[in-house]
Structures are given as C-alpha cells and as structure tokens.
Design a protein around this motif. Structure first.
Motif, PDB file in Angstrom:
ATOM      1  N   ALA A   5       0.833  -1.203   0.000  1.00 41.87           N
ATOM      2  CA  ALA A   5       0.000   0.000   0.000  1.00 41.87           C
ATOM      3  C   ALA A   5       0.868   1.255   0.000  1.00 41.87           C
ATOM      4  N   VAL A   6       1.897   1.259   0.841  1.00 43.08           N
ATOM      5  CA  VAL A   6       2.802   2.414   0.902  1.00 43.08           C
ATOM      6  C   VAL A   6       3.526   2.600  -0.430  1.00 43.08           C
ATOM      7  N   SER A   7       3.996   1.504  -1.021  1.00 41.59           N
ATOM      8  CA  SER A   7       4.723   1.583  -2.293  1.00 41.59           C
ATOM      9  C   SER A   7       3.834   2.116  -3.407  1.00 41.59           C
ATOM     10  N   ARG A   8       2.602   1.645  -3.457  1.00 47.18           N
ATOM     11  CA  ARG A   8       1.677   2.099  -4.492  1.00 47.18           C
ATOM     12  C   ARG A   8       1.441   3.609  -4.390  1.00 47.18           C
ATOM     13  N   ILE A   9       1.222   4.066  -3.183  1.00 43.67           N
ATOM     14  CA  ILE A   9       0.929   5.491  -2.993  1.00 43.67           C
ATOM     15  C   ILE A   9       2.171   6.336  -3.248  1.00 43.67           C
ATOM     16  N   GLN A  10       3.322   5.889  -2.737  1.00 46.13           N
ATOM     17  CA  GLN A  10       4.553   6.655  -2.931  1.00 46.13           C
ATOM     18  C   GLN A  10       4.921   6.774  -4.403  1.00 46.13           C
ATOM     19  N   SER A  11       4.676   5.714  -5.170  1.00 47.10           N
ATOM     20  CA  SER A  11       5.042   5.737  -6.586  1.00 47.10           C
ATOM     21  C   SER A  11       4.281   6.820  -7.344  1.00 47.10           C
ATOM     22  N   TYR A  12       3.134   7.204  -6.809  1.00 49.14           N
ATOM     23  CA  TYR A  12       2.329   8.230  -7.472  1.00 49.14           C
ATOM     24  C   TYR A  12       2.600   9.622  -6.915  1.00 49.14           C
ATOM     25  N   VAL A  13       2.661   9.737  -5.594  1.00 46.84           N
ATOM     26  CA  VAL A  13       2.689  11.068  -4.985  1.00 46.84           C
ATOM     27  C   VAL A  13       4.049  11.743  -5.072  1.00 46.84           C
ATOM     28  N   ASP A  14       5.123  10.975  -5.278  1.00 46.13           N
ATOM     29  CA  ASP A  14       6.458  11.579  -5.321  1.00 46.13           C
ATOM     30  C   ASP A  14       6.563  12.672  -6.379  1.00 46.13           C
ATOM     31  N   MET A  15       5.815  12.523  -7.477  1.00 50.04           N
ATOM     32  CA  MET A  15       5.917  13.502  -8.559  1.00 50.04           C
ATOM     33  C   MET A  15       5.332  14.869  -8.169  1.00 50.04           C
ATOM     34  N   TYR A  16       4.598  14.903  -7.061  1.00 50.89           N
ATOM     35  CA  TYR A  16       3.966  16.158  -6.657  1.00 50.89           C
ATOM     36  C   TYR A  16       4.774  16.942  -5.630  1.00 50.89           C
ATOM     37  N   ILE A  17       5.905  16.389  -5.201  1.00 44.67           N
ATOM     38  CA  ILE A  17       6.761  17.152  -4.297  1.00 44.67           C
ATOM     39  C   ILE A  17       7.309  18.360  -5.054  1.00 44.67           C
ATOM     40  N   GLY A  18       7.148  19.523  -4.479  1.00 47.59           N
ATOM     41  CA  GLY A  18       7.547  20.759  -5.141  1.00 47.59           C
ATOM     42  C   GLY A  18       6.392  21.509  -5.770  1.00 47.59           C
ATOM     43  N   GLU A  19       5.242  20.834  -5.884  1.00 48.32           N
ATOM     44  CA  GLU A  19       4.062  21.497  -6.445  1.00 48.32           C
ATOM     45  C   GLU A  19       3.331  22.277  -5.349  1.00 48.32           C
ATOM     46  N   GLU A  34      -5.446  17.703  -3.303  1.00 45.26           N
ATOM     47  CA  GLU A  34      -6.676  16.990  -3.655  1.00 45.26           C
ATOM     48  C   GLU A  34      -6.371  15.827  -4.599  1.00 45.26           C
ATOM     49  N   ILE A  35      -5.493  16.076  -5.570  1.00 47.11           N
ATOM     50  CA  ILE A  35      -5.125  15.025  -6.531  1.00 47.11           C
ATOM     51  C   ILE A  35      -4.418  13.877  -5.822  1.00 47.11           C
ATOM     52  N   ILE A  36      -3.521  14.216  -4.891  1.00 49.33           N
ATOM     53  CA  ILE A  36      -2.779  13.194  -4.152  1.00 49.33           C
ATOM     54  C   ILE A  36      -3.730  12.334  -3.321  1.00 49.33           C
ATOM     55  N   THR A  37      -4.652  12.975  -2.628  1.00 45.46           N
ATOM     56  CA  THR A  37      -5.613  12.235  -1.808  1.00 45.46           C
ATOM     57  C   THR A  37      -6.489  11.344  -2.677  1.00 45.46           C
ATOM     58  N   GLU A  38      -6.911  11.873  -3.806  1.00 50.25           N
ATOM     59  CA  GLU A  38      -7.733  11.084  -4.734  1.00 50.25           C
ATOM     60  C   GLU A  38      -6.952   9.884  -5.266  1.00 50.25           C
ATOM     61  N   ALA A  39      -5.666  10.102  -5.574  1.00 47.90           N
ATOM     62  CA  ALA A  39      -4.828   9.009  -6.078  1.00 47.90           C
ATOM     63  C   ALA A  39      -4.641   7.929  -5.021  1.00 47.90           C
ATOM     64  N   ALA A  40      -4.429   8.345  -3.765  1.00 50.92           N
ATOM     65  CA  ALA A  40      -4.268   7.374  -2.680  1.00 50.92           C
ATOM     66  C   ALA A  40      -5.534   6.538  -2.520  1.00 50.92           C
ATOM     67  N   ASN A  41      -6.678   7.204  -2.570  1.00 55.05           N
ATOM     68  CA  ASN A  41      -7.949   6.480  -2.478  1.00 55.05           C
ATOM     69  C   ASN A  41      -8.114   5.499  -3.636  1.00 55.05           C
ATOM     70  N   LYS A  42      -7.713   5.922  -4.825  1.00 50.67           N
ATOM     71  CA  LYS A  42      -7.848   5.067  -6.004  1.00 50.67           C
ATOM     72  C   LYS A  42      -6.964   3.826  -5.895  1.00 50.67           C
ATOM     73  N   GLU A  43      -5.710   4.018  -5.449  1.00 49.53           N
ATOM     74  CA  GLU A  43      -4.797   2.881  -5.312  1.00 49.53           C
ATOM     75  C   GLU A  43      -5.314   1.886  -4.277  1.00 49.53           C
ATOM     76  N   LEU A  44      -5.777   2.396  -3.151  1.00 46.53           N
ATOM     77  CA  LEU A  44      -6.255   1.507  -2.091  1.00 46.53           C
ATOM     78  C   LEU A  44      -7.574   0.838  -2.471  1.00 46.53           C
ATOM     79  N   LEU A  45      -8.408   1.548  -3.217  1.00 49.13           N
ATOM     80  CA  LEU A  45      -9.644   0.929  -3.705  1.00 49.13           C
ATOM     81  C   LEU A  45      -9.312  -0.228  -4.645  1.00 49.13           C
ATOM     82  N   GLY A  46      -8.259  -0.050  -5.436  1.00 46.25           N
ATOM     83  CA  GLY A  46      -7.810  -1.139  -6.300  1.00 46.25           C
ATOM     84  C   GLY A  46      -7.377  -2.354  -5.498  1.00 46.25           C
ATOM     85  N   MET A  47      -6.747  -2.121  -4.346  1.00 50.87           N
ATOM     86  CA  MET A  47      -6.335  -3.236  -3.490  1.00 50.87           C
ATOM     87  C   MET A  47      -7.543  -3.933  -2.875  1.00 50.87           C
ATOM     88  N   VAL A  48      -8.607  -3.166  -2.590  1.00 48.10           N
ATOM     89  CA  VAL A  48      -9.846  -3.781  -2.094  1.00 48.10           C
ATOM     90  C   VAL A  48     -10.449  -4.671  -3.179  1.00 48.10           C
TER      91      VAL A  48
END
Length: 366
Positions: A288-302, A309-323
């Motif tokens: 779960a941590v790896s999935r989220i980190q792989s996406y959110v790292d690109m937003y550091i500096g933004e 909002e995009i980061i939170t939505e992405a985290a929800n999407k990744e975890l929903l996929g795991m469900v």
C-alpha cells in the motif's frame, strides 16, 4: 497504477526485457559467489533471468545456490548482489560488517520487497554489533519498505528459545518512545537438503522461503503453503517445543502428508499479539505504501490546494484497487496539512487476515 522500476540494476541479457512491474515481489539475494559482473567489488544488483544465467555470470557459491533455491520455490523477480571479490573465499568479519553497511546504503531507496543477506544470522555479532539488529535498523529506515529474511545458526530448540533477540525483540527510537521494529524480519532456523547439478547439499532455508514469499501475492499468507524445490528437512525439533518456537516468532516447517513441506505459520519476529506478527499483513502494508509513494512523489515541489486533492484522490484510487483485488478489506485516507510545506496522509487499512486453525464440533443425536 504507476509501474515500479529499479534504477542502478544491471540486466544481464540485452534482449531480455525487465521483469514485470511489481509492488511486493522483487527479491534481492546478497551473498558470495565464485565470480561476478566484475572481478572486484561493484555492489551492483543484477536481475538474473534463469538458472543458466546465474551460473554463467556468477559461477558457483552460496549466492548461486540460493538463486536456485528461490527459483525452485517459485520466485521469478530475482536480483543478485555479490559482496566478495574474485578469489576471495572468506570475508573477514570486520570487512563483512563494512560491506553490508555499503550495500544497505546503496539499496536504501531501491524497491526490493524481500531481502535475504545470506551471511547474516540471528546470533552473529561483529565488534559488538549484532548483524540482525543492523539489518533490522536498515529495513526500518529504508525508503522503499522491505521484509528481511535471515537464518539462525543454532539447531537446538532450547538454544533458539533462549535467544535474547527473539525474547526481547528489536526496538528503535521514534520521537520520545521506543517502538518494536521486529516485524521487518522473519527468522528461518531450519536446515534443508537441496540438490544442484545432481549434487546434494545442506543449507539454511531462508532463500527458499523468500522465494516462496516472492511467488505469492502480498495478501496471501505463507502459512501451510507447500515449499517447492527442497529434498527434505534436515533440522527436526521436538514436537513439544514446536509451538513455543512458532509462538516466539520463528518460521518453522513441518512435513504434511497431503501438502508436503509447509511453514506452520507465516511469522515475523514481532510479538504474537501484534497484527504485524503475520508476514502477509506486513507485506500488504508495504505494498500500500509503495503504491501510494510511486504516485505522490511527482507532486513534491508542487503547490498546495489542487495538488493535495489530486494526491488524496490518487491514494484512495490505489487503495480501492487493493480492495477490488482482495488484498485488503477496507481503508480510510485522511489528509492533513502541516504548516506551509507538509502534507500528511493518515491511512488506516483493515487486512484480510488468515485462518490459523480449524476446529470441529461433532455430536450424535439418537
């Protein structure tokens, strides 16, 4: 879902494509071999496609044996890292400690999900430094989270049960308190018989067990799963001591008439009351941590606002996929901004769990 890639890795055949992207199955074996990619120390992980490549590039030695054990157990995303030079059959203890430190620093950010340092055993100390504690501390601080598998030198149940590390667990400082980081490690004490090139040899089962884990999805428990590629169990413990060994946190194997050689329970070193005593729970958390980190790292500096909002939505999407994939039951994501620069995601995950025993209750009615 964004693919996980591993920089600084050598791919031995140019025509081979990298292994399939994974968030939980990349296995790294660290050890000694007859030869390597260079005569000297390079500390470069290499993706090895099959047994033939392992022999061609690394010759013989414990690292090649371990590759065959892991491959036979089902692993396919296997990477090898050699820590000796050509002609060096023995690494002095002080030098081994230094080389492990170098290796750990070099792979600190690389997404290896299961790591087996073949020269690290539970009881080993060098210059008053426990190699098991050194390894656990590295795993705790590693950016890309991993499970570590190590062996034990003692083949006595009493010796294993009296081990101070297993009894006291491994602690690390977090803020003003000490936390248990034992769940990063699984300890496999038993010796097994294996066959390579028609020759039988005896070795610790850590690489074989790691190969089994690598072949399983993160949510799949290793409990009672057949261990492939082994000839027989060499180390047998008294029946009355087995439950105690499992309870304290060892991964103990038994031979089942129906399923072959299986681990009694997929343990980590964590206290049995901890949810992290199950290796599948830890692996799911790491995925779960790896999935989220792989996406959110690109937003550091933004900037904040839309990006959070995009980061939170992405985290929800990744975890929903795991469900949907049956890896977790449910989850929640709560974003929190801290000052002008920090976004903190508080994530709660409910794991699937596993069956450890099945009881029956039968009565006759006349």
């Amino acid at each position: 879902m964004i693919a996980t890639t591993i920089p600084s890795v050598t791919f031995l055949e140019r025509l081979l494509s990298p292994p399939n992207s994974t968030f939980s199955n990349n296995l790294l074996l660290i050890g000694t071999s007859e030869k390597g990619l260079t005569p000297d120390l390079s500390f470069s992980p290499a993706y090895v496609h099959n047994r033939k490549s392992a022999k061609a590039y690394f010759g013989s030695g414990r690292l090649v044996e371990a590759y065959n054990e892991a491959y036979s157990a089902g692993a396919r995303n296997i990477y090898l890292l050699r820590i000796n030079k050509d002609g060096e059959t023995f690494i002095p203890s002080g030098e081994l400690l230094n080389r492990l430190e170098i290796v750990y620093s070099l792979i600190q950010s690389l997404p290896f999900h299961i790591i087996v340092p073949l020269d690290v055993f539970l009881e080993d100390e060098i210059n008053d430094t426990s190699l098991a504690l050194q390894f656990a501390s590295f795993l705790h601080n590693k950016e890309s989270k991993s499970i570590g598998i190590i062996g034990a030198r003692s083949q006595s149940a009493d010796g294993l049960l009296s081990n101070s590390i297993m009894n006291n667990k491994i602690k690390a400082t977090s803020g003003s308190e000490m936390i248990d980081i034992s769940y990063y490690l699984s300890v496999v004490p038993q010796l097994f018989a294996f066959t390579l090139n028609n020759e039988r040899y005896i070795a610790n089962a850590s690489a074989s067990y790691a190969g089994m884990l690598s072949s399983l999805g993160s949510e799949v428990s290793s409990t009672n799963k057949p261990l492939l590629g082994v000839d027989r169990i060499e180390t047998e413990f008294p029946k009355e001591k087995i439950n105690d060994l499992v309870e304290i946190g060892y991964v103990i194997f038994r031979e089942s008439q129906r399923r072959g050689i299986v681990p009694i329970q997929g343990n980590t070193m964590a206290h049995p009351s901890s949810p992290f005593s199950s290796v599948s729970c830890v692996r799911v958390l790491h995925e779960a941590v790896s999935r989220i980190q792989s996406y959110v790292d690109m937003y550091i500096g933004e900037e904040f606002g839309k990006s959070s909002e995009i980061i939170t939505e992405a985290a929800n999407k990744e975890l929903l996929g795991m469900v949907k994939d049956g890896k977790i039951k449910s989850f929640s994501v709560s974003p929190k901004t801290e000052g002008l620069h920090d976004l903190h995601l508080h994530i709660e995950i409910v794991p699937i769990g596993e069956i450890l025993s099945i009881g029956t209750d039968v009565q006759f009615e006349i």
